[in-house]
Design an enzyme around this catalytic site. Structure first.
Site, PDB file in Angstrom:
ATOM      1  N   ASN A   1     -25.816  17.130  23.948  1.00 44.70           N
ATOM      2  CA  ASN A   1     -26.250  15.824  24.442  1.00 44.70           C
ATOM      3  C   ASN A   1     -25.536  15.399  25.719  1.00 44.70           C
ATOM      4  OD1 ASN A   1     -28.003  15.538  22.299  1.00 44.70           O
ATOM      5  ND2 ASN A   1     -26.464  14.592  21.001  1.00 44.70           N
ATOM      6  N   CYS A   2     -24.685  16.246  26.262  1.00 50.24           N
ATOM      7  CA  CYS A   2     -23.921  15.925  27.468  1.00 50.24           C
ATOM      8  C   CYS A   2     -24.788  16.200  28.703  1.00 50.24           C
ATOM      9  CB  CYS A   2     -22.653  16.776  27.504  1.00 50.24           C
ATOM     10  SG  CYS A   2     -21.743  16.688  29.049  1.00 50.24           S
ATOM     11  N   ASP A   3     -24.971  15.176  29.534  1.00 51.16           N
ATOM     12  CA  ASP A   3     -25.804  15.325  30.733  1.00 51.16           C
ATOM     13  C   ASP A   3     -25.266  16.402  31.669  1.00 51.16           C
ATOM     14  OD1 ASP A   3     -27.593  13.383  29.917  1.00 51.16           O
ATOM     15  OD2 ASP A   3     -26.588  11.772  31.017  1.00 51.16           O
TER      16      ASP A   3
END
Length: 105
Positions: free
Chosen positions: A8-10
């Protein structure tokens, strides 16, 4: 090539998009091999610990005083990301220097 990070880390998503042959290892879901973590710590030292994260801010002083590798193993979101392993080398973060070292810039 492996990208250690969070799905979920951009920033990890940007790295994965730019490195289509890489495989994401979600350190929260899959964990991280202690040997890999040890080698990364030997290479980056304290830079591997993300002291700006929400997780870090939620720790009390006693927890913050614990060994950094133990903290990262227990709270994977404390690892700066992405940690990229390519050709036996480690790269930390998705910086211009990392992209250049990987032949992208």
């Amino acid at each position: 090539m492996l990208i250690y990070g969070l799905k979920n880390c951009d920033t990890c998503r940007k790295a994965l998009k730019s490195l289509p042959d890489a495989r994401l290892v979600d350190v929260r879901a899959d964990g991280i091999d202690p040997a890999v973590l040890g080698r990364a710590w030997a290479r980056f030292g304290g830079d591997l610990l993300n002291t700006r994260s929400t997780t870090w801010r939620g720790l009390d002083e006693a927890d913050r005083a614990r060994a950094p590798l133990d903290l990262i193993a227990e709270h994977p979101a404390l690892m700066k990301r992405p940690l990229i392993e390519a050709g036996g080398e480690f790269y930390l973060g998705w910086t211009p220097g990392t992209r250049q070292a990987l032949g992208l810039d």
